[in-house]
Design an enzyme around this catalytic site. Sequence first.
Site, short mmCIF file in Angstrom:
data_model
loop_
_atom_site.label_atom_id
_atom_site.label_comp_id
_atom_site.label_asym_id
_atom_site.label_seq_id
_atom_site.Cartn_x
_atom_site.Cartn_y
_atom_site.Cartn_z
N GLU A 55 10.33 1.76 10.47
CA GLU A 55 11.64 2.27 9.93
C GLU A 55 10.34 3.57 10.09
O GLU A 55 9.66 4.33 9.84
CB GLU A 55 12.06 2.59 8.07
CG GLU A 55 12.38 0.87 8.33
CD GLU A 55 13.90 1.40 8.88
OE1 GLU A 55 14.78 2.07 9.31
OE2 GLU A 55 14.84 0.36 8.83
N GLY A 87 -4.80 5.35 5.13
CA GLY A 87 -3.63 4.15 6.56
C GLY A 87 -5.10 3.61 7.08
O GLY A 87 -4.27 2.44 7.49
N LYS A 124 1.38 -0.38 -0.31
CA LYS A 124 -0.28 0.19 0.46
C LYS A 124 0.93 1.42 0.18
O LYS A 124 1.83 1.21 1.20
CB LYS A 124 -1.35 -0.22 1.17
CG LYS A 124 -2.20 1.24 1.03
CD LYS A 124 -2.20 1.50 2.16
CE LYS A 124 -1.41 2.93 2.90
NZ LYS A 124 -1.67 4.47 1.93
N GLU A 168 10.50 15.48 15.65
CA GLU A 168 10.72 15.15 14.91
C GLU A 168 9.73 16.33 13.72
O GLU A 168 8.52 16.38 13.43
CB GLU A 168 10.75 13.76 13.89
CG GLU A 168 10.89 14.14 12.24
CD GLU A 168 10.87 12.80 11.72
OE1 GLU A 168 9.71 11.83 12.29
OE2 GLU A 168 11.67 11.59 11.28
N GLY A 195 -4.10 0.30 4.58
CA GLY A 195 -3.48 -0.01 5.94
C GLY A 195 -3.49 -1.34 6.46
O GLY A 195 -3.27 -1.57 6.80
N CYS A 220 14.17 10.77 6.64
CA CYS A 220 13.91 10.65 8.67
C CYS A 220 15.26 10.54 8.75
O CYS A 220 15.53 10.96 9.86
CB CYS A 220 13.63 9.21 8.76
SG CYS A 220 13.92 7.93 7.02
P1 ADP Z 1 3.51 9.92 6.28
O1 ADP Z 1 2.40 11.51 6.59
O2 ADP Z 1 5.15 10.33 6.91
O3 ADP Z 1 3.41 10.28 5.07
P2 ADP Z 1 2.73 8.26 8.29
O4 ADP Z 1 2.49 7.37 9.35
O5 ADP Z 1 0.68 8.89 7.95
O6 ADP Z 1 3.49 8.93 7.41
O7 ADP Z 1 1.87 7.16 7.02
C1 ADP Z 1 2.80 6.06 6.04
C2 ADP Z 1 2.45 5.60 6.11
O8 ADP Z 1 1.17 4.47 6.64
C3 ADP Z 1 0.82 6.12 4.60
O9 ADP Z 1 0.89 4.48 3.69
C4 ADP Z 1 -0.07 5.83 5.05
O10 ADP Z 1 -0.97 5.35 4.73
C5 ADP Z 1 0.43 4.44 6.21
N1 ADP Z 1 -0.80 4.18 7.41
C6 ADP Z 1 -1.66 5.42 8.58
N2 ADP Z 1 -2.22 4.96 9.42
C7 ADP Z 1 -1.94 3.72 9.19
C8 ADP Z 1 -2.42 2.26 10.31
N3 ADP Z 1 -2.87 3.06 11.31
N4 ADP Z 1 -1.88 1.45 9.40
C9 ADP Z 1 -1.34 0.79 8.84
N5 ADP Z 1 -1.21 2.24 7.65
C10 ADP Z 1 -1.21 2.85 8.09
#
Ligand code: ADP
Length: 471
Positions: free
Chosen positions: A245, A203, A170, A378, A207, A279
Site C-alpha cells: 500500500e 526500516g 515492525k 505526494e 524492516g 495516503c
Molecule cells: P513513512 O515516512 O510514511 O513512514 P516509509 O516508507 O519511510 O514511509 O516507512 C514506512 C515503513 O517502512 C516504516 O516502518 C519504515 O521503518 C519501513 N521501511 C523504510 N525503509 C524500509 C526498507 N528498506 N525495508 C523495509 N522497511 C522499510
Amino acid sequence: MLAYDSHYYGGAWQASRGAGVIDVLSSATEAVVGRVPRGTPDDVDQAVRAARAAFETWSQVPPEQRANWLDKLAAALKPRVPQIAELISHEVGTALSYSTKVQVEFPVTMIGMNARFIRSAALEEELGTSLVVKEPVGVVGCITPWNYPLHQVVCKIAPALAAGCTVVLKPAELAPLSAGMLAEAAHEIGLPAGVLNIVFGEGKVVGEAIVAHRGVDMVSFTGSLAAGRRVAAVAGDGIKRVCLELGGKSAFVVLDDAPFEKAIPAGVNNCMQNSGQTCSAWTRMLVPRARHDEAVELAKTQLAKLTLGDPFDGATRLGPLASAAQRDRVLGYIDRGKSEGAALAAGGGRPSNLPNGYYVEPTIFANVEPGMTIAQEEIFGPVLSVLPYDGEDDAVRIANDSIYGLAGGVWSATKERALDVARRLRTGQVDINGARFNALAPFGGYKQSGVGREIGPHALDEFFQLKAIQQ
Ligand code: ADP
C-alpha cells in the site's frame, strides 16, 4: 511517557539484542513521550523463528476459534482506547477527538469485523473433479507507517491472523507505541506464543531483515513509494508474495453541474484529514475552468474553518505534522509550488503563533497545471492543489495523469453522470457525491499505488494460498 525496553516475540517480552533506543517525540511539543528499543537482525531472526514454530499449530486452529481470539483481542484493547488515542495524538499530531474515533476505535472495531469475515468465509470449493481449499500463506512480515499507526497494523494483522498466518510486525519508528500496547493486550488474553510478534526498530535494519528473512513467506508493507520499491525488490529475490500500500495523488473531479457549496467543502475536508497525512487524500481538486475562481473562494472559506492548533485543544481540527523532517518536506513542496508558478491562495508557511511543534499552515494553490511537481508528487501534508479543466474528457485525462491510482472522488448533480466518470478513473476507490468511507470495501492501489487490497472481506484473500486436490 511510555517506554518499552524489549521486543515482544514467542509470547514474552524479550530483551533487545542491540543497545540502541529510539525516542518517540510529541509532534506538538517536541518533548520525548516514549521510547522503544532499536532492534537488530538478530532480534528479527528470533521473532521469525517464534512465528514459524507457532504457524504449525495456529494454521490448524479452526477458523471459529481464531475468530474468538480476535474478539478477545478487540475486547482487551477497548479499555486502552483513551491512552492509545492520546499517545497517537502526540506521535502523529492528530486532534484528540479524531484520534479517538479514527485512529483507535475504528481499528478496534475492524479486529472484530475480521472475526466475522473468517467465520463466514468459504474456505473450500468443488470445481469439476477438484476440491479447492484456501490455506494460510505462512509467516507474514508486516511493516507499517506512522500516519494511522494502529489502523495500519490492524489492516494487516487482523486478516493475517484470521486466515491462520502468524505475524512478525515492525511498526513505524516515529509512532510505535500503540503496537506496544497491542502486544500488551495480546499477552493479557494469552494469545498463543509466537502468533503475534513485534520487533521495534528502523526500516533499513529491522524492516529489511524481515523482508529478506528466509523464514518469512509474505510481506505486507504500507509506506512510501521509495521504500515500497526497495521492499518489493528484496522480497522479489526470495519470490515472496507482497502486498504493498503505497502513495497516492488522488483527484476529486467536481463536474460543472455539481452543487459547489457542498462539494468544495467536502473536498477540502477530505484533503486535510489528519493534516493531509493520509495516503488516500484528495490532494488534487479538478474544477471546470469557468468556475475555478468561485471554487477557490469556497475552498478558502472552508479552510478558514479548520482550526490549526494543539491536538489536545477541543477546538482544533488540524494538528501539527508528525516530525520535523515531514514539516520540512512539506515546506519544500510549498516552495516548489511557488517557484513553478502556482498561485498561492491560502497558507504557505509555518504559523507564527505556534513556534514549537511541527506545524504547517493549511495551504491552497490555485491555477495549478497538471505537470507541476505539486500536482504529481505526494506531499503528505495539508496542501491542496486546485486544477482547472476544459470539459469532462479533459478532467478524466488529468485525473489519470499520475503514477498513482489509490482513491478519488467525483461529484455531479446526477448519480449516473458521477458513476460514469468514476468508472473511467484508474484508481482502487472512488467516492461519488459525498459518499462515506465503507469499512467493507476493498482498499488498495492501481499503478504505483500498490499491489493487493486491505480492509473488508477481500483482504483475507491476500493471506491465503489456493490448493487444488483432484479427486
Ligand atoms: P513513512 O515516512 O510514511 O513512514 P516509509 O516508507 O519511510 O514511509 O516507512 C514506512 C515503513 O517502512 C516504516 O516502518 C519504515 O521503518 C519501513 N521501511 C523504510 N525503509 C524500509 C526498507 N528498506 N525495508 C523495509 N522497511 C522499510
